[in-house]
Design an enzyme around this catalytic site. Structure first.
Site, PDB file in Angstrom:
ATOM      1  N   ASP A 195       0.828  -1.211   0.000  1.00 32.83           N
ATOM      2  CA  ASP A 195       0.000   0.000   0.000  1.00 32.83           C
ATOM      3  C   ASP A 195       0.863   1.261   0.000  1.00 32.83           C
ATOM      4  O   ASP A 195       1.866   1.333   0.708  1.00 32.83           O
ATOM      5  CB  ASP A 195      -0.845  -0.046   1.295  1.00 32.83           C
ATOM      6  CG  ASP A 195      -1.887   1.052   1.368  1.00 32.83           C
ATOM      7  OD1 ASP A 195      -2.727   1.134   0.462  1.00 32.83           O
ATOM      8  OD2 ASP A 195      -1.859   1.829   2.345  1.00 32.83           O
ATOM      9  N   GLU A 252       1.532  -0.309  -5.017  1.00 29.71           N
ATOM     10  CA  GLU A 252       0.651   0.799  -5.395  1.00 29.71           C
ATOM     11  C   GLU A 252       1.506   2.058  -5.504  1.00 29.71           C
ATOM     12  O   GLU A 252       1.916   2.630  -4.503  1.00 29.71           O
ATOM     13  CB  GLU A 252      -0.438   1.020  -4.335  1.00 29.71           C
ATOM     14  CG  GLU A 252      -1.397   2.109  -4.755  1.00 29.71           C
ATOM     15  CD  GLU A 252      -2.131   2.796  -3.603  1.00 29.71           C
ATOM     16  OE1 GLU A 252      -3.167   3.423  -3.863  1.00 29.71           O
ATOM     17  OE2 GLU A 252      -1.669   2.735  -2.447  1.00 29.71           O
TER      18      GLU A 252
END
Ligand code: GLC
Length: 557
Positions: free
Chosen positions: A205, A247
């Site tokens: 993330d 990401e």
């Protein structure tokens, strides 16, 4: 074909399916999805043909950012099940040949995490340096908060500590201090824990924020990319075929640095935000040009790395890399009303409502997803064309319960609609009209099309491994591209216009004689390219995939 290598690097030709346990299937009727429910649907997922599941965070959390605010990295949120349920799920998924990756959310914790509580308590706490504290907000980093509707600074003063702490996201998500070796150890321990329980990797993330060292005293000497290289080595030591999918929403040239400077020693895969954003611009203009240009400009990536492509993820459809004018064009086409937009940079709708449910156009977008160089990532419900619920606040509008049948609770739960963790979609794209049950047996449903497209995509590794060429189609509405891998060439042609088109695609300038092309979507048919030129009719928003017949090799069935 290097079959050994292709199976080792399974993620280069995977079809990834992202889902959130709490909106997938509620097995015990309490209104919240659970791991038992997900386990129940593993056969559905295997039948759909996806090869890897990506689970959004399912650890204990106060749920102020839908689970991206974790209070315990080593447990399962009791609303969703137990570690025992998780292991049973992993076992079932493995049995059906599915890989599983999970979110690794270590840029920040929840402010209710015991580490943060201890960190606030005093200078002497062993956890003090787990977070980034300053007497006054620092000049660096210069970033704006990621959620400008809720925060006006990345620094917040904590009364208890009498100091300011850094948070790129919500103020209830304090950033971890990655300059602290103990934090790095802990990140490895978390990854090691879940690998030991059988996961095949992580969706990492918010990577650029994780690597941000501005504001951390004494971190000037640190190369934050070492953190990724270390994580990669650690993960590979524990499981040689595990994958790190990052990401990273940055322009192409910055983006590729996250693959690693030394021949790809950092993240294996990166989400291709630039291509996703340009694809929407092209779709809005009904012109292939912007996407063709972006594909031509894509930087080379190291061997054994991969792009992860997507049409829609669980966040806003961000358009932050487009120019202001381009963004306005996409807003005008796909998010004309204020309530459809968010953070001045994105759209909080799913794709089918943006296309007014136009089935041909929806298939065009997913056909692009499956054929652009890289690995496709689907978001749950895309296989049936689910819409969003704009009454659900913010980014959660696209995270509504999966629509299994036409029941008012969408077959997601036996609980009453009012009792559900999140309301279902209403109206045209709600469960009455859009659901798995209705689409399963219908030959012309989106679900049936997806299943076939996924199957064909898996049988066409050239799209995942090959070298891309954007070809001349002679028509600015039509994108023609090929991928060549180990002597084999496949071809995909997409018409961005609603009008039928006749195009001449030059496959081989100077070719003599005819080239036979196996039609990969219309099974069994073959077209001929005369002297290397393919003349083709395309429906409005039509798409075609072909494989050039290889001399001496069997026909594609
Ligand atoms: C990522 C997630 C997003 C989350 C944020 C903070 O961008 O995709 O959903 O809110 O990180 O963890």
């Amino acid at each position: 074909m290097s079959t050994t290598r292709t199976s080792d690097l399974w993620w280069r030709n995977a079809v990834i399916y992202c889902l959130d346990v709490d909106t997938y299937l509620d097995w015990d009727g309490d209104g919240v999805g659970d791991i038992e429910g997900l386990t129940e649907r593993v056969d559905y997922l295997a039948g759909l043909g996806v090869t890897c599941l990506w689970l959004m965070p399912f650890q204990p959390s106060p749920g102020r950012d839908d689970g991206y605010d974790i209070t315990d990295y080593y447990a399962v949120d009791p609303r969703l099940g137990s570690l025992g349920d998780f292991v049973a799920f992993i076992r079932t998924a493995k049995d059906r040949g599915l890989k599983v990756i999970i979110d690794l959310v270590v840029n920040h914790t929840s402010d209710r995490h015991p580490w943060f509580k201890a960190s606030r308590a005093g200078q002497d706490s062993p956890y003090r340096d787990f977070y980034v504290w300053r007497e006054e907000p620092a000049e660096e980093p210069k970033s704006e908060p990621v959620f400008p509707d809720a925060e006006d600074s990345i620094w917040t003063r904590d009364e208890k500590a009498g100091m300011w702490y850094l948070h790129h996201f919500y103020s209830h998500q304090p950033d971890l201090n990655i300059a602290n070796d103990e934090v790095r150890e802990e990140i490895a321990r978390i990854a090691g824990f879940w690998l030991q329980l059988g996961v095949d990797g992580f969706r990492v993330d918010a990577v650029p924020f994780l690597l941000e060292t501005g504001g951390i005293s004494g971190a000037e000497e640190l190369d934050p990319h070492d953190l990724l290289a270390d994580l990669r080595s650690f993960v590979s030591r524990r499981n040689g075929s595990a994958v790190l999918l990052g990401e990273v929403n940055l322009p192409p040239d910055d983006l590729v640095t996250y693959f690693g400077q030394e021949n790809g020693n950092e993240l294996h895969m990166l989400t291709n935000f630039p291509i996703m954003q340009t694809m929407y611009l092209a779709l809005a203009r009904r012109e292939s040009q912007p996407l063709a240009d972006a594909l031509r400009a894509l930087p080379e990536i190291p061997d054994d790395s991969q792009w992860a492509n997507f049409v829609r993820n669980h966040d806003e459809l961000t358009l932050d890399q487009l120019t202001a004018d381009e963004r306005e064009e996409v807003f005008a086409a796909f998010g004309p009303e204020e309530e459809m937009r968010i953070f001045d940079r994105g759209i909080r709708r799913r794709l089918p409502p943006m296309f007014d449910g136009d089935q041909q156009r929806i298939r065009l977008a997913y056909s692009l997803l499956f054929t652009l160089p890289g690995t496709p990532v689907l978001f749950y419900g895309e296989e049936i064309g689910m819409g969003e619920n704009l009454d659900v606040p913010g980014r959660l509008s696209v995270r509504t319960p999966m629509q299994w049948d036409d029941d008012p609770s969408a077959g997601f739960s036996t609980g009453k609609p009012a009792k559900l963790h999140r309301p279902v979609v209403s109206g045209e794209f709600g469960p009455m009209a859009i659901n798995v049950k209705e689409q399963r047996g219908r030959a012309d449903s989106l679900l049936t099309w997806m299943q076939r497209a996924i199957r064909r995509r898996k049988e066409t590794p050239e799209f995942g491994w090959g070298r891309l060429s954007v070809l001349d189609s002679g028509d600015s509405a039509v994108l023609a591209h090929s991928c060549r891998w180990e002597e084999s060439t496949v071809l995909a042609i997409h018409n961005f216009s609603p009008e039928p088109r006749v195009v001449q695609v030059t496959l081989k300038p100077d070719a003599e004689g005819n080239l036979a092309l196996d039609d990969l979507l219309d099974e069994g048919s073959v077209v001929e390219a005369e002297d290397g030129i393919l003349e083709l009719k395309l429906d409005g928003y039509g798409h075609r995939w072909f494989r050039a017949r290889r001399p001496g090799r069997p026909v594609t069935p």
